[in-house]
Design a protein around this motif. Structure first.
Motif, PDB file in Angstrom:
ATOM      1  N   GLY A   6       0.818  -1.199   0.000  1.00 41.56           N
ATOM      2  CA  GLY A   6       0.000   0.000   0.000  1.00 41.56           C
ATOM      3  C   GLY A   6       0.851   1.248   0.000  1.00 41.56           C
ATOM      4  N   LEU A   7       0.279   2.315  -0.484  1.00 40.48           N
ATOM      5  CA  LEU A   7       0.931   3.616  -0.509  1.00 40.48           C
ATOM      6  C   LEU A   7      -0.008   4.649   0.101  1.00 40.48           C
ATOM      7  CD1 LEU A   7       2.183   3.560  -4.194  1.00 40.48           C
ATOM      8  CD2 LEU A   7       3.576   3.208  -2.157  1.00 40.48           C
ATOM      9  N   VAL A   8       0.560   5.576   0.861  1.00 44.40           N
ATOM     10  CA  VAL A   8      -0.205   6.687   1.419  1.00 44.40           C
ATOM     11  C   VAL A   8       0.557   7.959   1.086  1.00 44.40           C
ATOM     12  CG1 VAL A   8      -1.098   7.777   3.510  1.00 44.40           C
ATOM     13  CG2 VAL A   8      -1.078   5.285   3.323  1.00 44.40           C
ATOM     14  N   TYR A   9      -0.152   8.944   0.570  1.00 44.00           N
ATOM     15  CA  TYR A   9       0.461  10.224   0.241  1.00 44.00           C
ATOM     16  C   TYR A   9      -0.294  11.325   0.973  1.00 44.00           C
ATOM     17  CZ  TYR A   9       2.161  14.225  -2.370  1.00 44.00           C
ATOM     18  OH  TYR A   9       2.723  15.428  -2.704  1.00 44.00           O
ATOM     19  N   LEU A  10       0.432  12.117   1.754  1.00 43.24           N
ATOM     20  CA  LEU A  10      -0.159  13.241   2.477  1.00 43.24           C
ATOM     21  C   LEU A  10      -0.161  14.463   1.570  1.00 43.24           C
ATOM     22  CD1 LEU A  10       1.472  12.815   5.983  1.00 43.24           C
ATOM     23  CD2 LEU A  10      -0.955  12.724   5.467  1.00 43.24           C
TER      24      LEU A  10
END
Length: 176
Positions: A6-10
Motif C-alpha cells: 500500500g501507498l499513502v500520500y499526504l
C-alpha cells in the motif's frame, strides 16, 4: 504469492490519499472444518485493490473516508443437489466492486456521530455449473446474500466516564 502493498500520500496534514493491493490464497472451507472430501479441491486465490482519501476538516471535528474497491475470487466451492445427491464443485470467478463513505464527527464536546454507507455490486464473472442435465452458465448473475446497499449511523453521548451509544443499521435487499 500472497501479501499486501500500500501507498499513502499526504497532500496536506489533513488530507491523504491511499492505494492498496493485496493477494491471498485460502482453503475452500475454514481450516477447523476441512473434511477429507474438501482436500481434493484447489485453493481459492483472491485479489483486492482499493483507492481512497481520508480527510480531517472543521478543526478536527469531522473525519471522512471515501474509497473505491474491487475484489476478485476464483475457484469458489459451490454445492448443488443432483438426483438427491449433493455435488460439490468449484466454479470460476466472482467479482465485486463498490464505493464506501465513512465519517466520524464531534459537533459538541461530549457528542459524537459516526456512520458509513457502502454500495456494492457483486456478480459471478465466470460460473459454469453442472446441474446433472448439463452445464448452465450463471456468469453475470448477482451473488446471493450480498446487499447492494448497507449503511450505519451511531450517535454517542459521553456523560462523565460513561459513553452511551446506539446504532441503526440498514442492510438492503438481497436474495438467497
Amino acid at each position: 504469492t500472497t501479501g499486501r502493498i500500500g501507498l499513502v500520500y499526504l497532500i496536506t496534514p489533513d488530507i491523504s490519499v491511499y492505494a492498496s493491493n493485496s493477494r491471498a490464497v485460502e482453503p475452500t472451507t475454514p481450516l477447523v472444518s476441512i473434511a477429507g472430501a474438501q482436500l481434493a479441491f484447489s485453493l481459492q486465490p483472491s485479489r483486492q485493490w482499493e483507492v481512497g482519501t481520508k480527510t480531517t476538516v472543521l478543526g478536527g471535528r469531522l473525519d471522512t473516508t471515501v474509497a473505491y474497491f474491487r475484489i476478485g475470487k476464483r475457484n469458489i466451492l459451490t454445492s448443488t443437489i443432483v438426483d438427491g445427491v449433493r455435488l460439490n464443485q468449484q466454479i470460476g470467478k466472482q467479482v465485486s466492486d463498490g464505493l464506501e463513505f465513512a465519517f466520524r464527527s464531534r459537533p459538541f464536546s461530549n457528542f459524537f456521530l459516526s456512520g458509513d454507507f457502502a454500495l456494492t455490486n457483486a456478480e459471478y464473472a465466470d460460473f459454469n455449473e453442472n446441474v446433472g442435465t448439463g452445464i448452465i452458465s450463471r456468469s453475470g448473475n448477482d451473488v446471493p446474500h450480498v446487499a447492494p446497499v448497507v449503511w450505519n449511523l451511531t450517535p454517542a453521548q459521553r456523560i462523565g466516564p460513561v459513553t452511551v451509544s446506539a446504532s441503526v443499521r440498514t442492510v438492503g435487499a438481497r436474495w438467497g
